[in-house]
Design a protein around this motif. Structure first.
Motif, mmCIF file in Angstrom:
data_model
loop_
_atom_site.group_PDB
_atom_site.id
_atom_site.type_symbol
_atom_site.label_atom_id
_atom_site.label_comp_id
_atom_site.label_asym_id
_atom_site.label_seq_id
_atom_site.Cartn_x
_atom_site.Cartn_y
_atom_site.Cartn_z
ATOM 1 N N THR A 199 -64.156 -53.206 -27.090
ATOM 2 C CA THR A 199 -64.665 -54.567 -27.244
ATOM 3 C C THR A 199 -65.999 -54.697 -26.533
ATOM 4 O O THR A 199 -66.134 -54.303 -25.367
ATOM 5 C CB THR A 199 -63.670 -55.594 -26.662
ATOM 6 N N LEU A 200 -66.973 -55.250 -27.222
ATOM 7 C CA LEU A 200 -68.279 -55.498 -26.634
ATOM 8 C C LEU A 200 -68.197 -56.724 -25.734
ATOM 9 O O LEU A 200 -67.629 -57.757 -26.120
ATOM 10 C CB LEU A 200 -69.300 -55.739 -27.751
ATOM 11 N N THR A 201 -68.736 -56.625 -24.516
ATOM 12 C CA THR A 201 -68.707 -57.744 -23.576
ATOM 13 C C THR A 201 -70.112 -58.005 -23.050
ATOM 14 O O THR A 201 -71.013 -57.174 -23.171
ATOM 15 C CB THR A 201 -67.778 -57.441 -22.374
ATOM 16 N N ASN A 202 -70.268 -59.174 -22.444
ATOM 17 C CA ASN A 202 -71.560 -59.569 -21.869
ATOM 18 C C ASN A 202 -72.675 -59.362 -22.897
ATOM 19 O O ASN A 202 -73.739 -58.816 -22.591
ATOM 20 C CB ASN A 202 -71.839 -58.766 -20.594
ATOM 21 N N THR A 203 -72.422 -59.831 -24.114
ATOM 22 C CA THR A 203 -73.341 -59.538 -25.220
ATOM 23 C C THR A 203 -74.683 -60.230 -25.059
ATOM 24 O O THR A 203 -75.703 -59.717 -25.518
ATOM 25 C CB THR A 203 -72.710 -59.950 -26.557
ATOM 26 N N ARG A 204 -74.698 -61.380 -24.425
ATOM 27 C CA ARG A 204 -75.990 -62.066 -24.267
ATOM 28 C C ARG A 204 -76.947 -61.216 -23.425
ATOM 29 O O ARG A 204 -78.118 -61.056 -23.777
ATOM 30 C CB ARG A 204 -75.791 -63.435 -23.613
ATOM 31 N N LYS A 205 -76.462 -60.672 -22.312
ATOM 32 C CA LYS A 205 -77.313 -59.847 -21.469
ATOM 33 C C LYS A 205 -77.740 -58.586 -22.197
ATOM 34 O O LYS A 205 -78.894 -58.158 -22.119
ATOM 35 C CB LYS A 205 -76.576 -59.482 -20.173
ATOM 36 N N LEU A 206 -76.813 -57.973 -22.935
ATOM 37 C CA LEU A 206 -77.146 -56.755 -23.656
ATOM 38 C C LEU A 206 -78.185 -57.042 -24.739
ATOM 39 O O LEU A 206 -79.118 -56.261 -24.941
ATOM 40 C CB LEU A 206 -75.882 -56.160 -24.274
ATOM 41 N N ALA A 207 -78.040 -58.158 -25.444
ATOM 42 C CA ALA A 207 -79.027 -58.530 -26.458
ATOM 43 C C ALA A 207 -80.389 -58.772 -25.828
ATOM 44 O O ALA A 207 -81.422 -58.379 -26.388
ATOM 45 C CB ALA A 207 -78.559 -59.779 -27.209
ATOM 46 N N GLU A 208 -80.416 -59.402 -24.677
ATOM 47 C CA GLU A 208 -81.686 -59.639 -23.983
ATOM 48 C C GLU A 208 -82.348 -58.309 -23.618
ATOM 49 O O GLU A 208 -83.563 -58.138 -23.789
ATOM 50 C CB GLU A 208 -81.463 -60.484 -22.734
ATOM 51 N N GLU A 209 -81.552 -57.364 -23.120
ATOM 52 C CA GLU A 209 -82.116 -56.059 -22.775
ATOM 53 C C GLU A 209 -82.667 -55.373 -24.019
ATOM 54 O O GLU A 209 -83.730 -54.741 -23.980
ATOM 55 C CB GLU A 209 -81.052 -55.192 -22.101
ATOM 56 N N TRP A 210 -81.947 -55.487 -25.143
ATOM 57 C CA TRP A 210 -82.423 -54.856 -26.375
ATOM 58 C C TRP A 210 -83.754 -55.466 -26.805
ATOM 59 O O TRP A 210 -84.702 -54.746 -27.140
ATOM 60 C CB TRP A 210 -81.383 -55.025 -27.493
ATOM 61 N N VAL A 211 -83.828 -56.780 -26.772
ATOM 62 C CA VAL A 211 -85.038 -57.465 -27.222
ATOM 63 C C VAL A 211 -86.234 -57.120 -26.340
ATOM 64 O O VAL A 211 -87.345 -56.901 -26.835
ATOM 65 C CB VAL A 211 -84.800 -58.992 -27.261
ATOM 66 N N THR A 212 -86.033 -57.038 -25.033
ATOM 67 C CA THR A 212 -87.154 -56.749 -24.142
ATOM 68 C C THR A 212 -87.656 -55.319 -24.286
ATOM 69 O O THR A 212 -88.833 -55.043 -24.064
ATOM 70 C CB THR A 212 -86.780 -57.009 -22.670
ATOM 71 N N ARG A 213 -86.789 -54.409 -24.683
ATOM 72 C CA ARG A 213 -87.195 -53.011 -24.814
ATOM 73 C C ARG A 213 -87.656 -52.636 -26.219
ATOM 74 O O ARG A 213 -88.335 -51.633 -26.412
ATOM 75 C CB ARG A 213 -86.033 -52.091 -24.394
ATOM 76 N N PHE A 214 -87.303 -53.436 -27.203
ATOM 77 C CA PHE A 214 -87.641 -53.120 -28.587
ATOM 78 C C PHE A 214 -89.132 -52.859 -28.810
ATOM 79 O O PHE A 214 -89.494 -51.874 -29.468
ATOM 80 C CB PHE A 214 -87.144 -54.248 -29.502
ATOM 81 N N PRO A 215 -90.060 -53.679 -28.270
ATOM 82 C CA PRO A 215 -91.482 -53.440 -28.555
ATOM 83 C C PRO A 215 -92.004 -52.112 -28.016
ATOM 84 O O PRO A 215 -92.961 -51.558 -28.567
ATOM 85 C CB PRO A 215 -92.191 -54.614 -27.861
ATOM 86 N N ASP A 216 -91.402 -51.597 -26.961
ATOM 87 C CA ASP A 216 -91.908 -50.378 -26.324
ATOM 88 C C ASP A 216 -91.190 -49.119 -26.781
ATOM 89 O O ASP A 216 -91.806 -48.059 -26.892
ATOM 90 C CB ASP A 216 -91.776 -50.495 -24.796
ATOM 91 N N ILE A 217 -89.881 -49.209 -27.032
ATOM 92 C CA ILE A 217 -89.085 -48.011 -27.286
ATOM 93 C C ILE A 217 -88.928 -47.728 -28.772
ATOM 94 O O ILE A 217 -89.160 -46.604 -29.234
ATOM 95 C CB ILE A 217 -87.700 -48.132 -26.618
ATOM 96 N N LEU A 218 -88.541 -48.726 -29.545
ATOM 97 C CA LEU A 218 -88.206 -48.482 -30.952
ATOM 98 C C LEU A 218 -89.309 -48.886 -31.918
ATOM 99 O O LEU A 218 -89.620 -48.140 -32.855
ATOM 100 C CB LEU A 218 -86.908 -49.219 -31.305
#
Length: 343
Positions: A199-218
């Motif tokens: 089960t995925l938990t703390n999804t808001r924080k994980l989504a925030e981390e994904w969004v902040t890293r998307f411009p640089d990593i992916l």
């Protein structure tokens, strides 16, 4: 409701305020460690000059990517009249400091770097070295290019976390062997827990981390070409025929009806030759249109079959420093992401 300020966050705030006099001659103190108003910021601090006391609503955050700054600015938009927003971070690089200036987001860090621009006060200090107790970013398997693709599809469809590794790999368009290390990484960090199923938990924080890293990593790995296009012809395209999806400003407009697009972002599964002809597109390094590679294999939204998933539209808009884009990103979050991730 916000939780009480963590001990670590309090230490960062105290160290930053202790460093402030050395580089700026200013003094600051913590006035309140409860949000004012409720759910707005982590604390209220006061910075004093010879003639005035300036109140700031503080967000304590370890920022490493430009998009995180836009998050902080949005989070502190709730500040009461008279109080200014302020980011307090362990360390702000010169590049991040410049981006704070562009966003008009004041900050101080534990090294003594600072940007404060309010009526009657202008301070800008950057280039102070990273303190020895501030570590460089930990490398996580989830934040490689392949890991970001896996995170994306799981965040878009949290039920995928319960599926097989093969299901996840197919949806993310990655090799099967890439899934296991990312799953173990998320389990170690507490984002995946084993109940009856994963089960995925703390999804808001994980989504925030994904969004902040998307411009640089992916995102840089997805970029194909930039063109100048005829806007009317471009907007009239039947993108599903071209196996394409609108991202960025057009996605924001189509999801919310709030934005008039000026720049165009297209994610394509196939080659772009037919599309180039129909939209009269020509190569231009400074053109109004960018083409990127679509990287997910998820069911198409029947209401918006020509638009990227809302999380990607949100990330595209948050990676800019345009006020209208950030406002539209917030609408996307409220309408499409908040029901999934909650608060």
């Amino acid at each position: 409701m916000r939780t009480p300020l963590a001990i670590r966050d309090t230490e960062v705030m105290e160290k930053a305020l202790a460093a402030l006099p050395r580089t700026t001659g200013l003094h600051g103190k913590i006035a309140h460690t409860k949000p004012r108003p409720a759910d707005c910021g982590d604390a209220l601090i006061e910075i004093t000059t010879a003639h005035r006391v300036y109140p700031f609503v503080v967000e304590v955050k370890n920022v490493r990517h430009f998009a995180a700054l836009a998050f902080v600015k949005e989070q502190l938009a709730c500040a009461e009249r008279g109080a200014q927003p302020l980011l307090i971070a362990p360390y702000v690089t010169r590049a991040l400091a410049e981006h704070c200036r562009a966003l008009h987001l004041p900050f101080v860090d534990t090294a003594g770097n600072a940007y404060l621009e309010v009526p009657g006060l202008m301070v800008y200090v950057t280039g102070e070295p990273r303190p020895a107790d501030v570590q460089n970013e930990t490398r996580y398997r989830a934040f490689t290019a392949a890991g970001m693709k896996i995170l994306f599809v799981v965040l878009c469809r949290p039920q995928l976390a319960e599926g097989t590794y093969r299901d996840i790999a197919r949806a993310a368009g990655v090799a099967l062997g890439a899934v296991g290390p990312v799953v173990r990484d998320l389990e170690t960090r507490g984002f995946l827990v084993q109940r009856e199923n994963r089960t995925l938990t703390n999804t808001r924080k994980l989504a925030e981390e994904w969004v902040t890293r998307f411009p640089d990593i992916l995102r840089p790995k997805l970029f194909r070409r930039r063109y100048q296009a005829d806007a009317d012809r471009l907007l009239a395209l039947n993108l599903p025929v071209h196996r394409g999806f609108w991202g960025g400003e057009v996605a924001g407009q189509r999801l919310t009806g709030y934005l008039k697009p000026e720049r165009f972002t297209l994610y394509l599964e196939d080659e772009e030759k037919a599309l180039l002809t129909q939209a009269r597109m020509r190569l231009d390094l400074n053109g109004n249109t960018e083409l990127l590679q679509a990287f997910w294999n998820l069911p198409t939204d029947k209401k918006h079959p020509d638009v990227v998933p809302p999380l990607l539209a949100y990330a595209d808009l948050m990676a800019t420093d345009h006020g209208r884009n950030l406002e539209t990103a917030q609408l996307i979050y409220d309408q499409f992401l908040k029901p999934i991730y909650g608060e």
